[in-house]
Design an enzyme around this catalytic site. Sequence first.
Site, PDB file in Angstrom:
ATOM      1  CG  HIS A  41       1.824 -69.133   3.077  1.00 35.38           C
ATOM      2  ND1 HIS A  41       3.151 -68.350   2.869  1.00 35.38           N
ATOM      3  CD2 HIS A  41       2.059 -69.864   4.254  1.00 35.38           C
ATOM      4  CE1 HIS A  41       3.813 -68.444   4.149  1.00 35.38           C
ATOM      5  NE2 HIS A  41       3.003 -69.316   5.047  1.00 35.38           N
ATOM      6  CG  ASP A  51       3.383 -60.580  10.459  1.00 35.92           C
ATOM      7  OD1 ASP A  51       2.760 -61.318  11.390  1.00 35.92           O
ATOM      8  OD2 ASP A  51       4.339 -61.037   9.715  1.00 35.92           O
ATOM      9  NE  ARG A  79       3.588 -64.307  17.207  1.00 38.05           N
ATOM     10  CZ  ARG A  79       3.303 -64.748  16.134  1.00 38.05           C
ATOM     11  NH1 ARG A  79       3.237 -64.150  14.896  1.00 38.05           N
ATOM     12  NH2 ARG A  79       3.181 -66.401  15.918  1.00 38.05           N
ATOM     13  CB  SER A 106       1.497 -63.805  11.584  1.00 38.23           C
ATOM     14  OG  SER A 106       2.798 -63.631  10.738  1.00 38.23           O
ATOM     15  CE  LYS A 117       3.645 -62.835   7.154  1.00 41.02           C
ATOM     16  NZ  LYS A 117       4.647 -63.375   8.054  1.00 41.02           N
TER      17      LYS A 117
HETATM   18  N1  URA Z   1       5.234 -67.444   9.864  1.00 46.33           N
HETATM   19  C1  URA Z   1       4.492 -66.575   9.786  1.00 46.33           C
HETATM   20  O1  URA Z   1       4.780 -65.773   8.555  1.00 46.33           O
HETATM   21  N2  URA Z   1       4.138 -66.194  10.924  1.00 46.33           N
HETATM   22  C2  URA Z   1       4.135 -66.584  12.090  1.00 46.33           C
HETATM   23  O2  URA Z   1       3.635 -66.230  12.885  1.00 46.33           O
HETATM   24  C3  URA Z   1       4.728 -68.028  11.794  1.00 46.33           C
HETATM   25  C4  URA Z   1       5.094 -68.681  10.931  1.00 46.33           C
END
Ligand code: URA
Length: 441
Positions: A82, A161, A168, A183, A187
């Site tokens: 990632h 999320d 947010r 977050s 994932k």
């Molecule tokens: N990328 C994400 O997946 N989540 C965040 O909170 C910030 C960047």
Amino acid sequence: MRMYDIIAKKRDGMELTGDEIEFWVKGYTNGTIPDYQISALLMAIFLKGMSKREIVDLTMSMVESGEILDLSNISGIKVDKHSTGGVGDKTTLVLGPLVASAGVPVAKMSGRGLGHTGGTIDKLESIPGFNTQIDQKKFIDCVNKVGIAIVGQTGNLVPADKKIYALRDVTATVNNIPLIASSIMSKKIAAGSDAILLDVKTGSGAFMKDVDTAFELAREMVEIGMGVGKDVIAVISDMDQPLGYAVGNSLEVMEAIDTLKGTGPQDLTDLCLTLGAYMLILSKKVHSVEEGKVILNEKLQSGEALQKLSQLIESQGGAKAVINNYNLFPQAKYIVDVHSATEGYISHIDSEKIGIASLVSGAGRVTKESSIDLSAGIVLNKKLGDNVAKNEALATIYTNNESKINEIAGLILTSYRITGEPVQANNLIYGVVDKNGMQKF
Ligand code: URA
């Protein structure tokens, strides 16, 4: 349990229990707790922080809000990767085939771009016929058959999320390390791999503008991994200038292909070799970065990594002929150079502004619903430390929108700073964080 009491507890700086965290995450996801109460809680978290235990509990409550992908039908250690996002970051397009050619199964879910950063799925869709929306069974079959598949999100992963991030975004609570770390990691954990390699970007084109904050985010994410029993390594890398030269979907795919042919930009090649070597460590194929790089260099030189990209394209329905014929990619109507008004050395490139220039050219999305022009973007001609002559091209614009050319040129010109003195380019990699701690280079 009452949401009011949970907000008050966090407002007063106290630690929430795992049950309290599960209560609000579940309640918000299923719609029984309203936006205004979660907004208040998010702001309290932003101001008062979270303990390590709370961050792990929040991550796992979010993971459990939806499906967890089952990759058990793929043999071998599955390593996901990632990037926290940047401008011109086409790493996955190189790294995926590269490590797959070294025997690491790559079952990768990627996203679309929004704002000034691009998304791997959009880039892949610039290959005619490439299908990023295959179902889970076909996804797993492709990985078993060719060793790699890259798809858009399948299934209902981490719905919590999606809702929390959207809130947010409008309550000034995005930029908070516990919330960002949970977050991202929720994932990655839901995507089902055994181990995770994180590329945490820092600099003018990244979320984390300064190196120390990038290390802090990396440490938090590695600790979440340790808390849930997943092996995680984070590499902190430079995003103070775009990665490589190309920014924009098909332009980036062409540069990724060049890199797999061994003729790509040095920074992109070096970063992919380093990230790939850590992926080989996570998959337990090698013990050191040096050993990993030797193997990956061989895969580049022999053409096996490029061959793996060809197999990936074919197995997902794409035209593999693009590899040797870039005319098969969508082509922009207007190709315009932007010239330097002065001579000197490039001392600064505002990467975010280059990302915005690419967006204005048509390559990016302003809202989730916007359509994008796969042929559009910017190709830099000069990077940090390079010498530029007066009237020499700094960059080239690719667009189908003639009326935007002056605006894009203005953005590019104001992104570059040029000085009379020679300039030292930044480090490409600032350090690594793993279960043994932090190593700064
Ligand atoms: N990328 C994400 O997946 N989540 C965040 O909170 C910030 C960047």
